[in-house]
Design a protein around this motif. Sequence first.
Motif, short mmCIF file in Angstrom:
data_model
loop_
_atom_site.label_atom_id
_atom_site.label_comp_id
_atom_site.label_asym_id
_atom_site.label_seq_id
_atom_site.Cartn_x
_atom_site.Cartn_y
_atom_site.Cartn_z
N LEU A 106 0.84 -1.20 0.00
CA LEU A 106 0.00 0.00 0.00
C LEU A 106 0.88 1.25 0.00
CD1 LEU A 106 -2.76 1.38 0.17
CD2 LEU A 106 -2.63 1.13 2.65
N GLU A 107 1.95 1.22 0.75
CA GLU A 107 2.87 2.36 0.81
C GLU A 107 3.47 2.64 -0.57
OE1 GLU A 107 3.10 -0.27 2.97
OE2 GLU A 107 2.20 0.73 4.70
N ASP A 108 3.84 1.58 -1.29
CA ASP A 108 4.38 1.76 -2.64
C ASP A 108 3.35 2.40 -3.56
OD1 ASP A 108 6.81 0.62 -1.93
OD2 ASP A 108 6.24 -1.39 -2.66
N LEU A 109 2.11 1.98 -3.44
CA LEU A 109 1.05 2.55 -4.26
C LEU A 109 0.80 4.01 -3.89
CD1 LEU A 109 -0.75 1.55 -6.55
CD2 LEU A 109 -2.47 0.99 -4.86
N ASP A 110 0.84 4.30 -2.60
CA ASP A 110 0.72 5.69 -2.14
C ASP A 110 1.85 6.55 -2.72
OD1 ASP A 110 -1.63 5.60 -0.67
OD2 ASP A 110 -0.62 5.30 1.26
N PHE A 111 3.09 6.02 -2.67
CA PHE A 111 4.22 6.77 -3.21
C PHE A 111 4.08 6.97 -4.72
CE2 PHE A 111 6.78 5.27 0.58
CZ PHE A 111 6.87 6.53 1.15
N LEU A 112 3.62 5.95 -5.43
CA LEU A 112 3.43 6.08 -6.88
C LEU A 112 2.45 7.20 -7.18
CD1 LEU A 112 3.56 5.18 -9.89
CD2 LEU A 112 1.67 3.64 -9.35
N SER A 113 1.29 7.18 -6.54
CA SER A 113 0.28 8.19 -6.85
C SER A 113 0.74 9.58 -6.42
CB SER A 113 -1.07 7.83 -6.23
OG SER A 113 -0.96 7.68 -4.84
N ALA A 114 1.43 9.69 -5.29
CA ALA A 114 1.94 10.99 -4.85
C ALA A 114 3.01 11.50 -5.82
CB ALA A 114 2.51 10.88 -3.44
N ASP A 115 3.92 10.63 -6.24
CA ASP A 115 4.94 11.03 -7.21
C ASP A 115 4.31 11.46 -8.53
OD1 ASP A 115 7.00 10.55 -5.46
OD2 ASP A 115 7.57 8.61 -6.33
N TYR A 116 3.32 10.73 -8.95
CA TYR A 116 2.61 11.01 -10.19
C TYR A 116 2.02 12.41 -10.16
CZ TYR A 116 0.54 8.65 -14.26
OH TYR A 116 0.23 8.22 -15.51
N ILE A 117 1.34 12.73 -9.06
CA ILE A 117 0.72 14.05 -8.93
C ILE A 117 1.79 15.13 -8.83
CG2 ILE A 117 -0.77 15.48 -7.47
CD1 ILE A 117 -2.17 13.15 -9.02
N GLN A 118 2.82 14.91 -8.04
CA GLN A 118 3.88 15.91 -7.91
C GLN A 118 4.56 16.17 -9.25
OE1 GLN A 118 6.58 14.61 -4.86
NE2 GLN A 118 5.02 14.69 -3.28
N ASP A 119 4.84 15.10 -10.00
CA ASP A 119 5.47 15.27 -11.30
C ASP A 119 4.56 16.03 -12.27
OD1 ASP A 119 7.73 13.97 -10.42
OD2 ASP A 119 7.15 12.03 -11.26
N ALA A 120 3.27 15.77 -12.18
CA ALA A 120 2.33 16.45 -13.07
C ALA A 120 2.19 17.92 -12.72
CB ALA A 120 0.96 15.76 -13.01
N LEU A 121 2.40 18.28 -11.48
CA LEU A 121 2.27 19.68 -11.06
C LEU A 121 3.55 20.50 -11.28
CD1 LEU A 121 0.20 19.33 -7.77
CD2 LEU A 121 -0.52 20.43 -9.90
N LYS A 122 4.66 19.84 -11.55
CA LYS A 122 5.90 20.58 -11.76
C LYS A 122 5.81 21.41 -13.03
CE LYS A 122 8.90 17.47 -9.29
NZ LYS A 122 9.83 16.38 -9.37
N GLU A 123 6.42 22.57 -12.96
CA GLU A 123 6.38 23.48 -14.11
C GLU A 123 7.14 22.92 -15.30
OE1 GLU A 123 7.78 27.95 -15.30
OE2 GLU A 123 7.32 27.51 -13.21
N LYS A 124 8.27 22.31 -15.02
CA LYS A 124 9.09 21.78 -16.09
C LYS A 124 9.77 20.51 -15.60
CE LYS A 124 12.31 23.38 -19.51
NZ LYS A 124 13.18 24.44 -19.94
N GLN A 125 9.73 19.48 -16.41
CA GLN A 125 10.38 18.22 -16.06
C GLN A 125 11.86 18.36 -16.35
OE1 GLN A 125 9.75 15.90 -13.95
NE2 GLN A 125 8.08 14.97 -15.05
N THR A 126 12.68 18.19 -15.33
CA THR A 126 14.12 18.37 -15.51
C THR A 126 14.88 17.05 -15.48
OG1 THR A 126 14.36 18.72 -13.13
CG2 THR A 126 14.11 20.69 -14.52
N PHE A 127 14.16 15.94 -15.34
CA PHE A 127 14.81 14.64 -15.26
C PHE A 127 13.88 13.60 -15.84
CE2 PHE A 127 12.55 15.58 -11.39
CZ PHE A 127 11.76 14.46 -11.20
#
Length: 175
Positions: A128-149
């Motif tokens: 469950l923690e891995d799934l939580d991290f995936l969804s949180a990372d997904y949202i954070q990456d989508a909210l970033k202004e520019k993908q640098t990596f």
Amino acid sequence: MKKVQIPLETHLWTKDDIQCPYSIIEEMFSTYSLENYKTFLNECSYYVLEIKKRYEGTAGEMVYIFFILHSVFRACYTIFKKPKGFEKRNLTVKKTDDFNDFYLGTLTLEEYLNPYMTFKNIFTMVSLEDLDFLSADYIQDALKEKQTFYVEYQIPPIYLYKILDACWLIFKRLQ
């Protein structure tokens, strides 16, 4: 050993503290449709992969949907940990000729007939923690202004779609 109860955290998106995982699934689909959730994930994917330049919704809406999905993942995990409760609700079918839900294409036939198998297949491979991290990372990456990596997820995002499809079947079969 004392059992640890997973907090479902519905207070983040409802005014209620819903404890029944099946009620969370019903509330989830009274808030948005399956198509809305899938569109949301698609738009996040496009933004993360820089196919689209920005997410079409607002950041507030994105966070709100994330809170819903966060609770739903926890509800699905709770269902996975309590298979007898799932069996009592008669949410499986022996066979089907009804392929009107063909857009539930992420599920295997076995998962379509028995949505519990989706949770079993996913939660025996990831925590469950891995799934939580995936969804949180997904949202954070989508909210970033520019993908640098380069973004590489340890868990395939298809799992998010599979959980949505299984929840939709449960929702329909509860009615």
